[in-house]
Write a protein that holds these residues in place. Sequence first.
Motif, short mmCIF file in Angstrom:
data_model
loop_
_atom_site.label_atom_id
_atom_site.label_comp_id
_atom_site.label_asym_id
_atom_site.label_seq_id
_atom_site.Cartn_x
_atom_site.Cartn_y
_atom_site.Cartn_z
N LEU A 1 6.10 -0.20 14.69
CA LEU A 1 5.82 -0.91 13.44
C LEU A 1 5.95 0.07 12.29
O LEU A 1 5.49 1.21 12.38
N HIS B 1 5.75 -3.47 2.62
CA HIS B 1 6.59 -4.25 3.52
C HIS B 1 6.44 -3.76 4.95
O HIS B 1 6.43 -2.56 5.20
N GLN B 2 6.35 -4.70 5.87
CA GLN B 2 6.30 -4.36 7.28
C GLN B 2 7.69 -4.47 7.88
O GLN B 2 8.54 -5.19 7.38
N GLN B 3 7.88 -3.77 8.96
CA GLN B 3 9.14 -3.90 9.68
C GLN B 3 8.87 -3.71 11.17
O GLN B 3 8.19 -2.77 11.57
N LEU B 4 9.40 -4.63 11.95
CA LEU B 4 9.30 -4.52 13.40
C LEU B 4 10.37 -3.54 13.87
O LEU B 4 11.55 -3.71 13.58
N LYS C 1 16.26 -2.37 9.71
CA LYS C 1 17.20 -2.82 8.67
C LYS C 1 17.24 -1.85 7.48
O LYS C 1 17.89 -2.15 6.49
N GLY D 1 7.59 -9.21 6.55
CA GLY D 1 8.61 -8.23 6.92
C GLY D 1 8.94 -8.24 8.39
O GLY D 1 10.07 -7.92 8.78
N LEU D 2 7.98 -8.57 9.25
CA LEU D 2 8.25 -8.59 10.69
C LEU D 2 9.31 -9.62 11.04
O LEU D 2 10.05 -9.47 11.99
N SER E 1 20.28 -8.58 5.44
CA SER E 1 20.49 -7.77 6.63
C SER E 1 20.22 -6.30 6.36
O SER E 1 19.91 -5.55 7.28
N ARG F 1 17.89 -3.87 4.06
CA ARG F 1 16.79 -3.81 3.10
C ARG F 1 17.16 -2.94 1.91
O ARG F 1 16.62 -3.13 0.82
#
Lengths: 407, 359
Positions: free
Chosen positions: A304, A321-324, A352, B274-275, B281, B283
């Motif tokens: 994460l 912002h979160q990102q998996l 991304k 965001g998840l 595509s 960020r």
Amino acid sequence: MRHPLSSLPRLVGLALILALWPGGASAENDSTSPASGGAPGTSDAPQAAPEVARVPVASEGLVGGLPPLVPREGLRPRPSFEVLPVVASVVPGLLFHGLGPLTAGDTRTAGRLFALEGTGLGLLLGAGVPIALTGASRRVIGPLYGVALAGVSLFSVSAMANIYSAVSPAFTPGVAAPRLPPLELEWGYQHVHDPNFDYRHFLALGATARLSSAKLEAAVRLSPNEGNTRVRLGGAYRLIGEPEQARGSADGTALDLEGGVLYHRYPTEGFLLTGGEVGLRGRYAMARLSPRLEGSFAEVSVGLAFQGYSFFGPASEDALHQQLLFTFGYGVYLGRAGPLRGEALLYYDHRKDDYPGGVKAGAGVPGYFGLRGRVLLSERWGVSAEVQAGAAYVARLSAVYAIGGEP
Amino acid sequence: MLLALVPLAGCVRPAEGRALTDLQVGQAAGGGLSVVVEEGLAAVRSLEPGGLTLWGNAPAFRVRATAAAEAPEWWTLVVRNAMPDAVLTAEAGGEPLEVEDGPSVLPTVKTWRVRLVRGAEARLTVAPPDWETPRPFRFAALADVQEALPRVGDIYARMNEDTSLAFIFFSGDLTEQGSREQLEEFQHRLEDSRIPLFATLGNHETFSGEVAYHEYFGRGSQHFTFQGIHFTQLDTGNGTVDPVAEEMLDGWLEQGRDGVHVVGMHIAPLDPVGLRNGSFSSRNEAAALVGKLARGGVDLTIYGHVHSYYAFSNAGIPAFISGGGGAIPERFDGVGRHYLTVDVDPSKGVPEVAVVRVD
């Protein structure tokens, strides 16, 4: 309120281990049988192969929680190469992932690959249906994406293993290096083709330090003329498996806890990305699944990231912002001894925010694909290379200098 | 994975073809007439001797028309999806041309007859009489009808009750697959609406292989003004803005720098969840875009794609995701079919954005 993704890394890591471990334990038994002269039939792989190769051996007893792959100095007969299994592993083997070994008469390996494929499809279906039915609800999407990606990873690994099992008899499989250098330095060139950004040329710098169970990494990408700069500092702690600089005869199976911080400056576009991330990364020697897969490994990571953007000028932004984070890949060890040794990995990365971005065909959901390799050509010198394809194309070629060297 | 790698080549500009098609929208020649709709703000539906039919994709637009020597003198101009109070003014060489009002079967379908001067370029303006006068007004924002097309009439009926709405600002996914049949059904059902609908496309409009959207509804990326407010719509159907469209955006931001500017697109640059990343595509491309919008003085961003309602900010710009047109809804969010009403004021910006629940 407890975030729905809070237990995701544990969940996926556990799912991965559970999915692969039983096969590993069984494969261990299979692999010992020929060498120990045990009862025939523990594996359907050809037993009377023309070539006999020395295989990687594990330390005595349980090492860091891992069972040994084979007894020390164990020998394993290699199956003979056949064309038909190779053809079958592609058509229709890309859909039916056990067809390669099945055509070669190895029903046990075929069964395990079919099981792996089925598990992957099951996970994908089990998560994909709720995703569709809930309209990708914010309440459940994190865990569901994690499970779906775990399914895709198992499906992909079984597909690659199917092909590898068919072609691997044609060559002597590589082994995990018994000891990686305590310090590695990299410098090279990276080219990025992104239609939405002006930058193209980058200086690529990297360093890796291995300290017992810990590993520290730094990577810098700098566009000298445009000024775009990406710096990532990270570290990993080995939870399961031998440390990289002291693998000995272990097969490379390991589980790491990873963390990192990111700084990425876009001077032309006028913003700065900063963030931190944490995750788990596991590597699994596929020989534990089947002797046919000796010399290959699967790698999966989940994590994460939390990130923030700062915009130059009057624009302001305070959102986090979160990102998996999720990667999976199938790799091979290169070389067994002598001057050329290293590894190569074909992989998928769900993130991304790196230069390749995500594939544009999926409305923001998919990440990018990559292929990377690293080989030491002498005791101290080597090369590493990587290509990535997503929203942009990225290619890198670097020289590697190992301090301490590989034996 | 290996197979997945193969088709990636050439996929870093999936929207390039649509961006280039945008540049051709509103241009046609036939029946002795050549037509150019300025800024591509209307699609040419048919052009035959003595007859021109347009689909308006903006409250006001101008057409340059040149009749050949052998062309008919009188032309019937039909504009579908027009403002209910739109009028036609026509001139050539500084001299006004004769215009006759025709029958109007629907509030948004306007018909006129105009007498062209052969060999001379006529300048036709289709717009409400006071469209250039800065003043406050209200519009509706809607997106993501998709498979709910058969019951979109409920939404139009609800909108029709609010007589203050000037038009519908639509942020993509009109249909499920973007086929001609579905686009025609969308057009047919839009006849229930008292006001026109100005749209950009969504990812679902690209699903049918042949993207017929432009033939029916016009550009995916465009800019127009109304009552002193700037509106920009961007084609982000692939989670990216093609460089061709981004170059046009640079000019539109410059035009709207000192005014109130509303920007809409289907896929948001950054998903507040965001998840999920139901967004661009890349960020980094997303951050570059919202930073550019912020520096360009954009006052409001409106998105679709996610079938729910979100209010957040990107680069400090107030942002709304409103995908309440009826497509499979996001569960557990407490929001069903809905649309937004947006009050804009050239002197104050965007005083209010409100959610109107339909179900």
